[in-house]
Enzyme design. Structure first.
Site, PDB file in Angstrom:
ATOM      1  N   ASN A   1      33.311  48.272  37.513  1.00  0.00           N
ATOM      2  CA  ASN A   1      32.915  46.997  36.883  1.00  0.00           C
ATOM      3  C   ASN A   1      33.780  45.896  37.491  1.00  0.00           C
ATOM      4  OD1 ASN A   1      31.293  45.575  34.891  1.00  0.00           O
ATOM      5  ND2 ASN A   1      33.196  45.234  33.770  1.00  0.00           N
ATOM      6  N   LYS A   2      33.544  44.685  37.071  1.00  0.00           N
ATOM      7  CA  LYS A   2      34.233  43.513  37.631  1.00  0.00           C
ATOM      8  C   LYS A   2      35.738  43.732  37.739  1.00  0.00           C
ATOM      9  CE  LYS A   2      32.814  40.523  38.938  1.00  0.00           C
ATOM     10  NZ  LYS A   2      32.576  40.438  40.405  1.00  0.00           N
TER      11      LYS A   2
ATOM     12  N   ARG B   1      23.092  37.340  39.487  1.00  0.00           N
ATOM     13  CA  ARG B   1      24.201  38.308  39.486  1.00  0.00           C
ATOM     14  C   ARG B   1      24.162  39.112  38.195  1.00  0.00           C
ATOM     15  NH1 ARG B   1      26.414  36.973  35.499  1.00  0.00           N
ATOM     16  NH2 ARG B   1      27.731  38.827  35.567  1.00  0.00           N
ATOM     17  N   GLY B   2      25.007  40.171  38.156  1.00  0.00           N
ATOM     18  CA  GLY B   2      24.990  41.091  37.016  1.00  0.00           C
ATOM     19  C   GLY B   2      24.106  42.266  37.408  1.00  0.00           C
ATOM     20  N   ALA B   3      24.606  43.485  37.167  1.00  0.00           N
ATOM     21  CA  ALA B   3      23.936  44.685  37.688  1.00  0.00           C
ATOM     22  C   ALA B   3      22.453  44.787  37.299  1.00  0.00           C
ATOM     23  CB  ALA B   3      24.724  45.925  37.261  1.00  0.00           C
TER      24      ALA B   3
ATOM     25  N   ASP C   1      28.814  48.398  36.606  1.00  0.00           N
ATOM     26  CA  ASP C   1      27.976  48.255  37.809  1.00  0.00           C
ATOM     27  C   ASP C   1      27.556  49.598  38.381  1.00  0.00           C
ATOM     28  OD1 ASP C   1      29.677  45.622  37.671  1.00  0.00           O
ATOM     29  OD2 ASP C   1      27.874  45.206  38.871  1.00  0.00           O
TER      30      ASP C   1
ATOM     31  N   ARG D   1      23.980  43.777  48.042  1.00  0.00           N
ATOM     32  CA  ARG D   1      25.320  43.977  47.486  1.00  0.00           C
ATOM     33  C   ARG D   1      25.489  45.481  47.293  1.00  0.00           C
ATOM     34  NH1 ARG D   1      27.020  40.386  42.497  1.00  0.00           N
ATOM     35  NH2 ARG D   1      29.103  40.888  43.292  1.00  0.00           N
TER      36      ARG D   1
ATOM     37  N   GLN E   1      33.097  34.157  35.976  1.00  0.00           N
ATOM     38  CA  GLN E   1      31.886  34.504  35.219  1.00  0.00           C
ATOM     39  C   GLN E   1      32.148  34.458  33.713  1.00  0.00           C
ATOM     40  OE1 GLN E   1      33.014  36.108  37.900  1.00  0.00           O
ATOM     41  NE2 GLN E   1      31.398  37.086  39.077  1.00  0.00           N
TER      42      GLN E   1
END
Ligand code: MRU
Length: 329
Positions: free
Chosen positions: A242-243, A45-47, A232, A87, A191
């Site tokens: 973003n998150k 995970r993570g862009a 992201d 995603r 996270q």
């Protein structure tokens, strides 16, 4: 620097981010389907990390289907499309897949070479953005050492190197300029408390975890000198996906006149979209909200709204920093 993503000659090796901080275990992903599953389930995970994983996935597919030079096979193109759509919100995934696929006409080895070059580049990209962001933070803040606040995880787990916003935080800590990092736990998948806290502990940087809803009150009480987050997808006008929770942080930071920085590579910019309202926001399974570590924490029939990301308008962002430039409000 220990990397969270690598290639062992036959398969992708990734730190399983679902298991941290309880277990540090590596996954060996030898097929496109396994890789897609790892991306969807947030094992990777993570862009930036999912962009690099997407590129390695195209390499896996090209090797599997034995694509010949000058022949773009329908199978690899179909796998690339499945990877790119694993995603929807982080543009880095499409970017990584597209860039690797662009070498398919030169054969599978060229695709793999491209994907591995992207892993190497990520280290230089992270480093340049982190240095630039650290310099900027120091030029726009007065207090030393600093009390920083961050959200989600933007470190080595989310990239193939030192990270973006967390890379800048580590750089500031290296310079002796960090008193403490407040780490938002980052509901619902934690996270922040699982991954960012683990990375900061590993690096020996002082931190405290707070529930997401404590961040605004920490700002009001004067405990935060600046906020650093990743991204992201960044649209042409500078809006940032973003998150989930990032937007609320930006509103609170603006209210308290606290500088709010976004650190993200150029590959996170999507100039084909004019503004943030055009970004497709991933909505994830209700069980992420109704359950905690497998235990139900809500009535069985509870309805759930679970967007994984939100959009912060450009006018709430003090500066957005990449490896190449700084876009200041
Ligand atoms: O759902 P996730 O954990 O993949 O979301 C990640 C984030 O929102 C990060 O902040 C973003 O990808 C930047 S990572 C350098």
């Amino acid at each position: 620097m220990k990397t969270s993503l690598s290639w062992d000659g036959e398969a992708v090796i990734a730190v399983d981010q679902r298991a941290l901080p309880r277990d540090y275990r590596l996954l060996r992903l030898a097929s496109v389907d396994e890789l897609i599953d790892a991306i969807r389930s947030l094992a990777i995970r993570g862009a930036p990390a999912i962009g690099l994983a997407g590129a390695l996935g195209v390499a896996l597919s090209a090797r599997w289907h034995g694509a010949m030079a000058n022949e773009v096979t329908a199978e690899v193109t179909a796998d690339a499309s499945r990877l790119a759509h694993a995603r929807p919100t982080a543009v880095n995934l499409e970017w990584g897949v597209r860039r690797a696929l662009g070498r398919l006409h030169d054969g599978p080895d060229a695709v793999l070479t491209e994907a591995l070059a992207m892993l190497e580049e990520d280290a230089a990209t992270n480093r340049a953005a982190s240095l630039r962001a650290a310099d900027l933070v120091l030029s726009l803040t007065k207090r030393r050492p600093l009390r920083l606040l961050t959200h989600c995880n933007t470190g080595r787990l989310a990239t193939a190197a030192c990270g973006t916003a967390l890379g800048a935080i580590l750089e500031l800590a290296e310079r002796g300029c960090v008193a403490e990092v407040l780490v938002d736990e980052t509901r619902p998948l934690l996270q922040g408390s699982r991954l960012t806290a683990w990375e900061l502990g590993e690096a020996g940087v002082p931190y405290r975890i707070c529930v997401d809803s404590a961040a605004a009150s920490a700002m009001a009480r004067g405990l935060v000198d600046c906020v650093l987050v990743g991204a992201d997808r960044i649209t042409a006008n500078g809006d940032v996906a973003n998150k989930i929770g990032t937007y609320g942080l930006a509103v609170a930071a603006a209210h308290h006149r606290i500088p709010f920085f976004v650190v993200a590579p150029e590959s996170t910019w999507d100039r084909s979209l004019p503004e943030g309202s055009a970004i497709l926001i991933e909505e994830r399974d209700s069980a992420e909200v109704t359950h905690c570590a497998g235990t139900a924490v809500s009535p069985v029939d509870a309805g759930v709204y679970n967007p994984a990301f939100d959009v912060t308008p450009a006018n709430l962002i003090t500066a957005t920093v990449s490896e190449l430039r700084t876009v200041a409000r």
